[in-house]
Each structure stands twice: as structure tokens, then as C-alpha cells.
Design an enzyme around this catalytic site. Structure first.
Site, PDB file in Angstrom:
ATOM      1  N   ASP A  26       0.831  -1.204   0.000  1.00  0.00           N
ATOM      2  CA  ASP A  26       0.000   0.000   0.000  1.00  0.00           C
ATOM      3  C   ASP A  26       0.869   1.259   0.000  1.00  0.00           C
ATOM      4  O   ASP A  26       1.990   1.258   0.510  1.00  0.00           O
ATOM      5  CB  ASP A  26      -0.922  -0.019   1.229  1.00  0.00           C
ATOM      6  N   ARG A  30      -0.162   7.714  -2.520  1.00  0.00           N
ATOM      7  CA  ARG A  30       0.376   8.775  -1.655  1.00  0.00           C
ATOM      8  C   ARG A  30       1.804   9.133  -2.043  1.00  0.00           C
ATOM      9  O   ARG A  30       2.207  10.283  -1.989  1.00  0.00           O
ATOM     10  CB  ARG A  30       0.322   8.329  -0.184  1.00  0.00           C
ATOM     11  N   TRP A  31       2.573   8.129  -2.449  1.00  0.00           N
ATOM     12  CA  TRP A  31       3.954   8.375  -2.861  1.00  0.00           C
ATOM     13  C   TRP A  31       3.966   9.380  -4.012  1.00  0.00           C
ATOM     14  O   TRP A  31       4.752  10.328  -4.019  1.00  0.00           O
ATOM     15  CB  TRP A  31       4.613   7.052  -3.295  1.00  0.00           C
ATOM     16  N   ARG A  39      -1.116   9.583  -9.657  1.00  0.00           N
ATOM     17  CA  ARG A  39      -1.052   8.349  -8.857  1.00  0.00           C
ATOM     18  C   ARG A  39      -0.435   7.190  -9.628  1.00  0.00           C
ATOM     19  O   ARG A  39       0.226   6.322  -9.047  1.00  0.00           O
ATOM     20  CB  ARG A  39      -2.465   7.948  -8.402  1.00  0.00           C
ATOM     21  N   SER A  71      -7.566  -5.432  -5.115  1.00  0.00           N
ATOM     22  CA  SER A  71      -8.632  -6.026  -4.296  1.00  0.00           C
ATOM     23  C   SER A  71      -9.979  -5.963  -5.021  1.00  0.00           C
ATOM     24  O   SER A  71     -10.139  -5.200  -5.984  1.00  0.00           O
ATOM     25  CB  SER A  71      -8.739  -5.273  -2.962  1.00  0.00           C
ATOM     26  N   THR A  72     -10.938  -6.728  -4.520  1.00  0.00           N
ATOM     27  CA  THR A  72     -12.294  -6.671  -5.101  1.00  0.00           C
ATOM     28  C   THR A  72     -12.846  -5.245  -4.966  1.00  0.00           C
ATOM     29  O   THR A  72     -13.574  -4.780  -5.833  1.00  0.00           O
ATOM     30  CB  THR A  72     -13.243  -7.675  -4.406  1.00  0.00           C
ATOM     31  N   GLU A  73     -12.460  -4.557  -3.889  1.00  0.00           N
ATOM     32  CA  GLU A  73     -12.937  -3.179  -3.673  1.00  0.00           C
ATOM     33  C   GLU A  73     -12.245  -2.181  -4.607  1.00  0.00           C
ATOM     34  O   GLU A  73     -12.786  -1.114  -4.892  1.00  0.00           O
ATOM     35  CB  GLU A  73     -12.701  -2.764  -2.214  1.00  0.00           C
ATOM     36  N   ASN A  74     -11.053  -2.534  -5.074  1.00  0.00           N
ATOM     37  CA  ASN A  74     -10.325  -1.611  -5.953  1.00  0.00           C
ATOM     38  C   ASN A  74     -11.040  -1.391  -7.300  1.00  0.00           C
ATOM     39  O   ASN A  74     -10.734  -0.440  -8.015  1.00  0.00           O
ATOM     40  CB  ASN A  74      -8.881  -2.081  -6.200  1.00  0.00           C
ATOM     41  N   TRP A  75     -12.014  -2.264  -7.636  1.00  0.00           N
ATOM     42  CA  TRP A  75     -12.809  -2.046  -8.855  1.00  0.00           C
ATOM     43  C   TRP A  75     -13.598  -0.749  -8.774  1.00  0.00           C
ATOM     44  O   TRP A  75     -14.091  -0.249  -9.778  1.00  0.00           O
ATOM     45  CB  TRP A  75     -13.775  -3.220  -9.104  1.00  0.00           C
ATOM     46  N   ARG A  77     -12.413   2.092  -7.980  1.00  0.00           N
ATOM     47  CA  ARG A  77     -11.564   3.259  -8.284  1.00  0.00           C
ATOM     48  C   ARG A  77     -11.922   3.816  -9.671  1.00  0.00           C
ATOM     49  O   ARG A  77     -12.595   3.147 -10.456  1.00  0.00           O
ATOM     50  CB  ARG A  77     -10.097   2.844  -8.237  1.00  0.00           C
TER      51      ARG A  77
HETATM   52  C1  IPE Z   1      -5.259  -2.703  -0.031  1.00  0.00           C
HETATM   53  O1  IPE Z   1      -5.021  -1.368  -0.243  1.00  0.00           O
HETATM   54  C2  IPE Z   1      -5.339  -3.414  -1.353  1.00  0.00           C
HETATM   55  C3  IPE Z   1      -4.071  -3.568  -2.059  1.00  0.00           C
HETATM   56  C4  IPE Z   1      -2.907  -3.238  -1.614  1.00  0.00           C
HETATM   57  C5  IPE Z   1      -4.175  -4.167  -3.361  1.00  0.00           C
HETATM   58  P1  IPE Z   1      -6.203  -0.312  -0.360  1.00  0.00           P
HETATM   59  O2  IPE Z   1      -5.570   1.012  -0.536  1.00  0.00           O
HETATM   60  O3  IPE Z   1      -7.161  -0.727  -1.399  1.00  0.00           O
HETATM   61  O4  IPE Z   1      -6.910  -0.451   1.049  1.00  0.00           O
HETATM   62  P2  IPE Z   1      -7.713   0.631   1.899  1.00  0.00           P
HETATM   63  O5  IPE Z   1      -8.681   1.289   0.966  1.00  0.00           O
HETATM   64  O6  IPE Z   1      -6.707   1.596   2.427  1.00  0.00           O
HETATM   65  O7  IPE Z   1      -8.344  -0.171   2.987  1.00  0.00           O
HETATM   66  C1  IPE Z   2      -1.697   0.244  -3.328  1.00  0.00           C
HETATM   67  O1  IPE Z   2      -1.490   1.602  -3.378  1.00  0.00           O
HETATM   68  C2  IPE Z   2      -1.916  -0.358  -4.690  1.00  0.00           C
HETATM   69  C3  IPE Z   2      -3.312  -0.717  -4.962  1.00  0.00           C
HETATM   70  C4  IPE Z   2      -4.278  -0.718  -4.105  1.00  0.00           C
HETATM   71  C5  IPE Z   2      -3.619  -1.107  -6.327  1.00  0.00           C
HETATM   72  P1  IPE Z   2      -2.685   2.640  -3.310  1.00  0.00           P
HETATM   73  O2  IPE Z   2      -3.079   2.988  -4.708  1.00  0.00           O
HETATM   74  O3  IPE Z   2      -3.778   2.158  -2.449  1.00  0.00           O
HETATM   75  O4  IPE Z   2      -1.952   3.871  -2.648  1.00  0.00           O
HETATM   76  P2  IPE Z   2      -2.525   4.837  -1.526  1.00  0.00           P
HETATM   77  O5  IPE Z   2      -2.967   3.992  -0.394  1.00  0.00           O
HETATM   78  O6  IPE Z   2      -3.646   5.590  -2.154  1.00  0.00           O
HETATM   79  O7  IPE Z   2      -1.370   5.695  -1.177  1.00  0.00           O
HETATM   80 MG    MG Z   3      -4.153   2.349  -0.474  1.00  0.00          MG
END
Ligand code: IPE
Ligand code: IPE
Ligand code: MG
Length: 246
Positions: A26, A30-31, A39, A71-75, A77
Site C-alpha cells: 500500500d 500517496r507516494w 497516482r 482487491s475486489t474493492e479496488n474495482w 476506483r
Molecule cells: C489494499 O489497499 C489493497 C491492495 C494493496 C491491493 P487499499 O488502498 O485498497 O486499502 P484501503 O482502501 O486503504 O483499505
Molecule cells: C496500493 O497503493 C496499490 C493498490 C491498491 C492497487 P494505493 O493505490 O492504495 O496507494 P494509496 O494507499 O492511495 O497511497
Molecule cells: Mg491504499
């Protein structure tokens, strides 16, 4: 002189090397945001960290490395970010072919692979089949992975078998449940690392981490180094794993 303690892999106790490490990668976004960059740039930089940590695990002698990549929740985004992540994944699979072959690493996946774009699925299948004889280490990519979805699938699979009379209720044990998860016969993770500082699990390996040692670092994934990784392994080796006993 550098006053920071430096840990070489030699400082690790060979009998206490974790068999399975799981990482919540994760902090890519933010980086990039910290640098006023898109991003996506953070995800790009993050893929270099993946290469570095995979190589380190192989050198240290880890059997299984599971990386939470999507993750399933990342869909949920924005479409543009999802598309960029998929393109990056495809690029990564292509560019790492040789690295995986040279290092005797077998690639596998966990998650709802059928939800990924077809071209990504093809690249994954190719990478999995070309590495299937490799027995140095297994690299498991968690893609469109969610612990709850995995548990629902397991319950459905077991319920179907029970309904069809293929398994007795008495045969439903923790071992049988484990076998019906994506991770099948894998050992449970010994160590769970999360970068980016958030003290949460975010739906990762809910069943499997029952007794994992958890380590959260504030370091954002693109900045996560081999040195810090070895330091975490060293800290892991100092922990007393009691598994409920005394
Ligand atoms: C967890 O990170 C999922 C992955 C690293 C793939 P997220 O950024 O999706 O998790 P939350 O939203 O901070 O819980
Ligand atoms: C983790 O980095 C990678 C994925 C979830 C795909 P993030 O994209 O969640 O980065 P932050 O948490 O927004 O910094
Ligand atoms: Mg994250």
C-alpha cells in the site's frame, strides 16, 4: 559513519525463515501525490519494488510470497486508474518472464481472475504455464482478490458438495475449509507485512492470517527497500509465536 543498524541476510536465523510471507503493498498513490505526480506514477514505481522484493525473497529462501496487488474493492476506483493498473500488470508479466525463469520462480494467482481484462488473463495464463515446472519459490499474485468473496465461494463449493452427498457434515473441518479457499494446500502466512502505515487488513486473507505475525511499516510501497524488508524479517525472528499455548 552510518549510525543506522544495517542487517544483512546473514544476520537471519536459517531455522526461522518464514515459509510464507504475505504483503499488502500500500501507499503507491500517496507516494506520487506527495511529489505532485499522477497516482499512476506511484504504481509504476511500485512495480520496481515488487521486482526487488520478489528477488530478495528468492535469495532468502522463502517458499511462498503472496502479494496483494488488486482487491475486489479496488474495482470502485476511477476507470482510468484501473486501466493503468491493468496495463502495468501486463507489462510487468511480460518484462518479468526472464527474471522468473532465471530464478526458478513459479507464478500463481488468487482471486476472481475471470473479472480481469482478457488480455491480462492471457498474459497471466502464459506466465503461469511457462513457470509451472519452477520449484524454487511460488509467487502468488492476489488479483481482484477479496477475503469475504473467497469465503463465500468456499461456502458455496462445500454446500454444493454436501447437497450432492459428496461430503458428510462431519467431514467439514478447518482443513477442509482451507482446501476450498484459493490458497488450497498452501501453508498459512507466517508473516503479514503492510506498507503505507494503515493498521488494517483491507479484506486480505481473512481466514489464512489467523496466526500470522503482523508488521505494519509507515514506508510507502515505492520506497520499501530490501534493507527494511530484512529488518522486518529480523524482527519477526525475535517474536515468540505461541499459537495460544504458554
Ligand atoms: C489494499 O489497499 C489493497 C491492495 C494493496 C491491493 P487499499 O488502498 O485498497 O486499502 P484501503 O482502501 O486503504 O483499505
Ligand atoms: C496500493 O497503493 C496499490 C493498490 C491498491 C492497487 P494505493 O493505490 O492504495 O496507494 P494509496 O494507499 O492511495 O497511497
Ligand atoms: Mg491504499
Amino acid at each position: 559513519m552510518n549510525s543506522k543498524p544495517s542487517f544483512s541476510t546473514q544476520s537471519l536465523e536459517p531455522s526461522k525463515i518464514p515459509s510464507h510471507i504475505a504483503i499488502i503493498m500500500d501507499g503507491n498513490g500517496r507516494w506520487a501525490e506527495k511529489r505532485l505526480m499522477n497516482r499512476i506514477k506511484g504504481h509504476e514505481k511500485g512495480s520496481a519494488t515488487v521486482r526487488n522484493i520478489v528477488r530478495s525473497c528468492r535469495e532468502i529462501g522463502i517458499d511462498h510470497l503472496t502479494l496483494y496487488a488488486f482487491s475486489t474493492e479496488n474495482w470502485q476506483r476511477p476507470k482510468t486508474e484501473i486501466a493503468a493498473l491493468m496495463t502495468l500488470l501486463k507489462k510487468f508479466l511480460k518484462s518479468e518472464q526472464k527474471e522468473l525463469a532465471d530464478n526458478n520462480i513459479r507464478l500463481k494467482t488468487i482471486g476472481q481472475i475471470e473479472r480481469l481484462p482478457i488480455d491480462v488473463q492471457k498474459e497471466l495464463n502464459r506466465a503461469m504455464s511457462t513457470t509451472k515446472a519452477n520449484d524454487g519459490m511460488q509467487l502468488h499474485l492476489a488479483l481482484s482478490y477479496g477475503g469475504r468473496a473467497e469465503i463465500v465461494k468456499m461456502v458455496k463449493d462445500i454446500a454444493t458438495k454436501a447437497k450432492e452427498g459428496k461430503i458428510e457434515l462431519e467431514a467439514i473441518t478447518p482443513e477442509l475449509v482451507s482446501e476450498h479457499l484459493y490458497t488450497g494446500h498452501l501453508p498459512d502466512p507466517d508473516l503479514l507485512i503492510r506498507t503505507g502505515g494503515d493498521m488494517r487488513i483491507s479484506n486480505f486473507l481473512l481466514w489464512q492470517i489467523a496466526y500470522a505475525e503482523i508488521y505494519v511499516t509507515d514506508t510507502l510501497w515505492p520506497d520499501f527497500s530490501r534493507e527494511e524488508f530484512v529488518k522486518i524479517l529480523f524482527a519477526y525472528q525475535q517474536r515468540e509465536r505461541r499459537f495460544g499455548k504458554i
